[in-house]
Write a protein that holds these residues in place. Structure first.
Motif, PDB file in Angstrom:
ATOM      1  N   GLY A 120      87.863  45.952  41.862  1.00 55.94           N
ATOM      2  CA  GLY A 120      88.377  45.117  42.945  1.00 55.94           C
ATOM      3  C   GLY A 120      87.287  44.350  43.655  1.00 55.94           C
ATOM      4  O   GLY A 120      86.098  44.682  43.578  1.00 55.94           O
ATOM      5  N   ALA A 121      87.698  43.302  44.368  1.00 55.03           N
ATOM      6  CA  ALA A 121      86.752  42.448  45.082  1.00 55.03           C
ATOM      7  C   ALA A 121      86.188  43.177  46.297  1.00 55.03           C
ATOM      8  O   ALA A 121      86.936  43.778  47.073  1.00 55.03           O
ATOM      9  CB  ALA A 121      87.438  41.155  45.518  1.00 55.03           C
ATOM     10  N   LEU A 122      84.869  43.114  46.456  1.00 57.12           N
ATOM     11  CA  LEU A 122      84.217  43.695  47.624  1.00 57.12           C
ATOM     12  C   LEU A 122      84.243  42.685  48.774  1.00 57.12           C
ATOM     13  O   LEU A 122      84.194  41.474  48.556  1.00 57.12           O
ATOM     14  CB  LEU A 122      82.769  44.061  47.305  1.00 57.12           C
ATOM     15  N   PRO A 123      84.302  43.159  50.024  1.00 52.51           N
ATOM     16  CA  PRO A 123      84.276  42.230  51.169  1.00 52.51           C
ATOM     17  C   PRO A 123      83.014  41.384  51.203  1.00 52.51           C
ATOM     18  O   PRO A 123      83.049  40.220  51.567  1.00 52.51           O
ATOM     19  CB  PRO A 123      84.365  43.173  52.379  1.00 52.51           C
ATOM     20  N   VAL A 124      81.876  41.982  50.828  1.00 49.71           N
ATOM     21  CA  VAL A 124      80.605  41.251  50.756  1.00 49.71           C
ATOM     22  C   VAL A 124      80.258  41.049  49.285  1.00 49.71           C
ATOM     23  O   VAL A 124      80.018  42.011  48.566  1.00 49.71           O
ATOM     24  CB  VAL A 124      79.472  42.022  51.472  1.00 49.71           C
ATOM     25  N   LYS A 125      80.232  39.799  48.846  1.00 50.00           N
ATOM     26  CA  LYS A 125      80.055  39.506  47.419  1.00 50.00           C
ATOM     27  C   LYS A 125      78.615  39.635  46.948  1.00 50.00           C
ATOM     28  O   LYS A 125      78.369  39.942  45.782  1.00 50.00           O
ATOM     29  CB  LYS A 125      80.557  38.097  47.106  1.00 50.00           C
ATOM     30  N   GLY A 126      77.660  39.356  47.834  1.00 53.03           N
ATOM     31  CA  GLY A 126      76.277  39.389  47.409  1.00 53.03           C
ATOM     32  C   GLY A 126      75.346  39.669  48.568  1.00 53.03           C
ATOM     33  O   GLY A 126      75.722  39.540  49.740  1.00 53.03           O
ATOM     34  N   MET A 127      74.135  40.079  48.242  1.00 46.45           N
ATOM     35  CA  MET A 127      73.119  40.351  49.258  1.00 46.45           C
ATOM     36  C   MET A 127      71.746  40.181  48.635  1.00 46.45           C
ATOM     37  O   MET A 127      71.565  40.344  47.429  1.00 46.45           O
ATOM     38  CB  MET A 127      73.303  41.758  49.835  1.00 46.45           C
ATOM     39  N   LYS A 185      69.139  52.577  49.665  1.00 47.45           N
ATOM     40  CA  LYS A 185      70.303  53.271  50.216  1.00 47.45           C
ATOM     41  C   LYS A 185      71.400  52.312  50.659  1.00 47.45           C
ATOM     42  O   LYS A 185      72.327  52.708  51.358  1.00 47.45           O
ATOM     43  CB  LYS A 185      69.922  54.199  51.368  1.00 47.45           C
ATOM     44  N   THR A 186      71.307  51.041  50.218  1.00 47.47           N
ATOM     45  CA  THR A 186      72.387  50.096  50.501  1.00 47.47           C
ATOM     46  C   THR A 186      73.582  50.429  49.612  1.00 47.47           C
ATOM     47  O   THR A 186      73.434  50.650  48.414  1.00 47.47           O
ATOM     48  CB  THR A 186      71.940  48.649  50.232  1.00 47.47           C
ATOM     49  N   MET A 187      74.774  50.453  50.215  1.00 47.62           N
ATOM     50  CA  MET A 187      75.983  50.776  49.464  1.00 47.62           C
ATOM     51  C   MET A 187      76.726  49.508  49.070  1.00 47.62           C
ATOM     52  O   MET A 187      76.772  48.528  49.834  1.00 47.62           O
ATOM     53  CB  MET A 187      76.902  51.680  50.288  1.00 47.62           C
ATOM     54  N   LEU A 188      77.297  49.517  47.881  1.00 51.69           N
ATOM     55  CA  LEU A 188      78.173  48.452  47.406  1.00 51.69           C
ATOM     56  C   LEU A 188      79.560  49.065  47.292  1.00 51.69           C
ATOM     57  O   LEU A 188      79.856  49.755  46.321  1.00 51.69           O
ATOM     58  CB  LEU A 188      77.705  47.910  46.053  1.00 51.69           C
ATOM     59  N   GLY A 189      80.378  48.836  48.297  1.00 52.02           N
ATOM     60  CA  GLY A 189      81.662  49.530  48.349  1.00 52.02           C
ATOM     61  C   GLY A 189      81.436  50.983  48.742  1.00 52.02           C
ATOM     62  O   GLY A 189      80.445  51.339  49.379  1.00 52.02           O
ATOM     63  N   ASP A 190      82.348  51.837  48.330  1.00 53.21           N
ATOM     64  CA  ASP A 190      82.304  53.245  48.736  1.00 53.21           C
ATOM     65  C   ASP A 190      81.696  54.165  47.686  1.00 53.21           C
ATOM     66  O   ASP A 190      81.493  55.347  47.947  1.00 53.21           O
ATOM     67  CB  ASP A 190      83.718  53.736  49.057  1.00 53.21           C
ATOM     68  N   GLN A 245      78.326  40.627  43.205  1.00 48.99           N
ATOM     69  CA  GLN A 245      79.527  40.929  42.427  1.00 48.99           C
ATOM     70  C   GLN A 245      80.054  39.625  41.852  1.00 48.99           C
ATOM     71  O   GLN A 245      80.182  38.637  42.568  1.00 48.99           O
ATOM     72  CB  GLN A 245      80.592  41.588  43.291  1.00 48.99           C
ATOM     73  N   LEU A 246      80.315  39.612  40.562  1.00 52.15           N
ATOM     74  CA  LEU A 246      80.806  38.388  39.922  1.00 52.15           C
ATOM     75  C   LEU A 246      82.145  38.643  39.259  1.00 52.15           C
ATOM     76  O   LEU A 246      82.513  39.773  38.953  1.00 52.15           O
ATOM     77  CB  LEU A 246      79.781  37.854  38.912  1.00 52.15           C
TER      78      LEU A 246
END
Length: 257
Positions: A88-95, A101-106, A123-124
């Motif tokens: 599924g699409a993440l609220p934040v697409k890129g960083m 320790k940065t999380m991508l989703g849960d 995320q693409l």
């Protein structure tokens, strides 16, 4: 006929709302502060609802179908899973300049020990006909002054339920790299005060890779399994681009000898 009138009425309201907010945005530089404060609060509430609508619409309209957990599984599979980042699409697409320790989703966390992070994540959308996962993850590594870089995938609690030493855990992935790179997958199974670990190197002789973890070679206490996670470890990732278009897991019992 009633539905048609409702639709026309909603379109009229929507057109008027767009016109109102367009005028408000154009006049924001001169609007009195009391009115501007009220407009800002209303705009934030509206933006939240619009973001929710956009997220749901993207999930339903994009292809491959968002939320899909469909992928080939071995015979006898009793548990399977595709992480949310690839579903599924993440609220934040890129960083960029991603901290450890940065999380991508849960479910996915990145770890590194760089003093200066020159790492970007995005995320693409997968659009190739062969893709089964709706989304992929692209990681660009520029200068790398650290000693390790890993992605940690936390497996859900359902992966621990009924886990036995006669189980094989299979991980399949579609990985594209800009230049040759060694990637290792380390399975961690916590049972009581102990943690079992099994390390496998991903065979990077093609985009589609598969490794299996045989729990028979561990001292797993089947009655005390608490958690499982996978470390994807990237060796020498400097000046490379890694695209993980899919990651899936499945569990099946080993055939009796």
């Amino acid at each position: 006929m009633g539905q048609q009138r409702t639709s026309l009425f909603e379109k009229l309201l929507s057109r008027r709302a767009r016109a109102f907010w367009s005028r408000a945005a154009n006049a924001a530089g001169t609007t009195d502060l009391s009115s501007l404060r009220n407009q800002r609060n209303e705009a934030r509430i509206l933006r939240q609802k619009l973001d929710e609508l956009t997220y749901t619409a993207d999930s339903r309209l994009a292809l491959p179908r968002i939320g899909s957990s469909s992928f080939p599984k071995p015979a006898g599979t009793d548990w399977s899973w595709r992480p949310q980042l690839w579903r599924g699409a993440l609220p934040v697409k890129g960083m960029s300049s991603v901290d450890s320790k940065t999380m991508l989703g849960d479910e996915v966390t990145i770890f590194h020990d760089c003093q200066i992070s020159e790492l970007t994540l995005r995320q693409l959308r997968n659009t190739r006909e062969a893709d089964l996962a709706p989304f992929g993850l692209r990681m660009d590594v520029f200068r790398f002054d650290g000693s390790f870089l890993s992605l940690v995938l936390n497996l859900p609690q359902t992966s621990c339920e009924g886990l036995l030493r006669r189980h094989l855990l299979r991980m399949e992935a579609i990985v594209e790299v800009e230049k040759p790179l060694e990637i290792f997958a380390r399975l961690n199974v916590r049972h009581g005060p102990n943690t079992e670990q099994i390390v496998r190197e991903l065979p990077m002789n093609g985009d589609n890779v598969m490794v299996e973890f045989d729990l028979a070679y561990t001292k797993l206490n089947e009655k005390r399994v608490e958690a499982m996670w996978i470390d994807l470890i990237f060796e020498g990732p400097e000046m490379n681009q890694v695209t993980i278009r899919d990651v899936t897991f499945s569990r099946h019992p080993r055939a009796e000898l």
